[in-house]
Scaffold this motif. Sequence first.
Motif, short mmCIF file in Angstrom:
data_model
loop_
_atom_site.label_atom_id
_atom_site.label_comp_id
_atom_site.label_asym_id
_atom_site.label_seq_id
_atom_site.Cartn_x
_atom_site.Cartn_y
_atom_site.Cartn_z
N GLU A 1 52.75 34.53 53.68
CA GLU A 1 52.16 35.13 54.88
C GLU A 1 50.75 35.60 54.55
O GLU A 1 50.46 35.98 53.41
N LEU A 2 49.87 35.61 55.54
CA LEU A 2 48.50 36.06 55.28
C LEU A 2 48.48 37.51 54.80
O LEU A 2 47.62 37.89 54.00
N SER A 3 49.43 38.30 55.24
CA SER A 3 49.49 39.70 54.81
C SER A 3 49.82 39.84 53.33
O SER A 3 49.56 40.88 52.72
N ASP A 4 50.36 38.79 52.73
CA ASP A 4 50.73 38.85 51.32
C ASP A 4 49.51 38.87 50.40
O ASP A 4 49.64 39.16 49.20
N TRP A 5 48.33 38.55 50.93
CA TRP A 5 47.11 38.59 50.11
C TRP A 5 46.61 40.01 49.89
O TRP A 5 45.74 40.23 49.04
N GLU A 6 47.14 40.94 50.65
CA GLU A 6 46.70 42.34 50.55
C GLU A 6 46.83 42.85 49.11
O GLU A 6 47.91 42.83 48.52
N GLY A 7 45.71 43.29 48.55
CA GLY A 7 45.69 43.86 47.21
C GLY A 7 45.67 42.84 46.07
O GLY A 7 45.56 43.22 44.91
N MET A 8 45.79 41.56 46.37
CA MET A 8 45.81 40.54 45.33
C MET A 8 44.41 40.35 44.75
O MET A 8 43.43 40.25 45.48
N GLN B 1 45.91 35.48 31.51
CA GLN B 1 46.76 35.85 30.38
C GLN B 1 46.75 37.36 30.14
O GLN B 1 47.77 37.93 29.73
N ARG B 2 45.65 37.99 30.43
CA ARG B 2 45.52 39.44 30.23
C ARG B 2 45.98 40.24 31.44
O ARG B 2 45.98 41.48 31.40
N GLY B 3 46.35 39.56 32.51
CA GLY B 3 46.79 40.26 33.70
C GLY B 3 45.66 40.83 34.52
O GLY B 3 45.88 41.72 35.35
N ALA B 4 44.43 40.32 34.32
CA ALA B 4 43.27 40.87 35.03
C ALA B 4 43.07 40.25 36.40
O ALA B 4 42.37 40.82 37.24
N VAL B 5 43.65 39.08 36.64
CA VAL B 5 43.59 38.46 37.96
C VAL B 5 44.97 37.96 38.34
O VAL B 5 45.81 37.70 37.47
N ASP B 6 45.19 37.84 39.65
CA ASP B 6 46.48 37.34 40.16
C ASP B 6 46.37 35.91 40.66
O ASP B 6 47.38 35.20 40.70
N ALA B 7 45.17 35.51 41.06
CA ALA B 7 44.99 34.18 41.64
C ALA B 7 43.55 33.74 41.44
O ALA B 7 42.66 34.58 41.21
N LEU C 1 41.20 39.20 54.19
CA LEU C 1 42.67 39.21 54.17
C LEU C 1 43.23 40.35 53.35
O LEU C 1 44.44 40.47 53.19
N GLY C 2 42.34 41.17 52.79
CA GLY C 2 42.77 42.31 51.99
C GLY C 2 42.80 42.05 50.51
O GLY C 2 43.20 42.92 49.73
N ALA C 3 42.38 40.85 50.08
CA ALA C 3 42.34 40.56 48.64
C ALA C 3 41.18 41.30 47.99
O ALA C 3 40.23 41.72 48.65
N VAL C 4 41.27 41.44 46.68
CA VAL C 4 40.21 42.07 45.89
C VAL C 4 39.44 40.96 45.18
O VAL C 4 39.99 40.27 44.33
#
Length: 344
Positions: free
Chosen positions: A166-173, A205-211, A188-191
């Motif tokens: 869902e488009l709302s799932d991008w919130e905070g990503m 690998q370091r967990g600094a990005v989600d996508a 869409l609320g992504a960072v």
Amino acid sequence: MKLRAMIAGGLAASTLLTATGAVAANIEGPKVFWKISMWGNPRALSAGMEEMAKKAAEETDGNFQIKIFYGGQLSQARENLDGLKLNAFEGAAICNFYHPGKNPAWMVFSLPFLPLGDPAVDKQVRSKLFEHPAIVADMEKWNAVPYVSGLLPQYEILGKGDAPNELSDWEGMRVRAGGGLGSAMEKLGAVKQTLPAGETSTAFQRGAVDAAAFPYTYAHVAFKINEEADWFTSNLAPGTSECGWIFNKTAYDALPPQYQEFLMSQRDMVMDVTQAAYAEQDKKNLPEFEANLTKVTYSEEQLAEFREKAGKPVWDAWIADNQDKFDAQGLFDAVWQYAEDAAK
């Protein structure tokens, strides 16, 4: 800095020497050696330029040598414009969103939802834009001249964790996406995260990005994003950017006319080879994505909602922010006019 260490050699390495009479050459001329700065490894983006370099050597019987140096050997990705201004090398690839302040007009290429989805239209539009006064002026500040577009395909996004169905799932990503494309994702609320391509896999690998948004599909594989990802978007197509090729103006002006004519005559070939390389990568990569990753496909209603939120509002903001720097409205309008002309 790596660039400053090279100034002593600088363009001296490409000084024009007297030709030694290569009777087999189709193009007679002096000996010239050009260095082109590029980050990452050889890939589809560089396929056309590699073919052009090969032809330069063949046509001049080895007198005009062009070598692409990969992996940031000559300069880091964000410093290629600086290197050209300092005459450290003769050409470079640049990605506009690595240094938006250095090439503000070029950021038009990264605006979302431009009419560049058709490869033939994309080629014609970008070719004309590379001659647009605002695009040329951006490079003049760095002692550079635009050569040829990298014709990056539309971006898609690969990521880890739960898929954004869902488009709302991008919130905070946290999404690696630059320029107007990044601004679209923020709607869409992504960072937005702006990283050089070569650093993105490590950031996963370091967990600094989600996508991460990259040209689909070749760049995801070239930078091993698919090895870190759990899912991929298949039809978001939010836009693209410009990772194009530019020349050092001092070096270009010093070339004999026949070498200049050769370079300019090869632009169509460079783009055609590059687009063919992208298509070939898709044939290989898409089945692997579908076999190993979760595929995210959005409905027409979802896509329409995305375009409404992240299309015109991002365009208007970009024009307002840049109108005092150059004719931003005129440049934006030119994109659409060129696309309309190309589609006829």
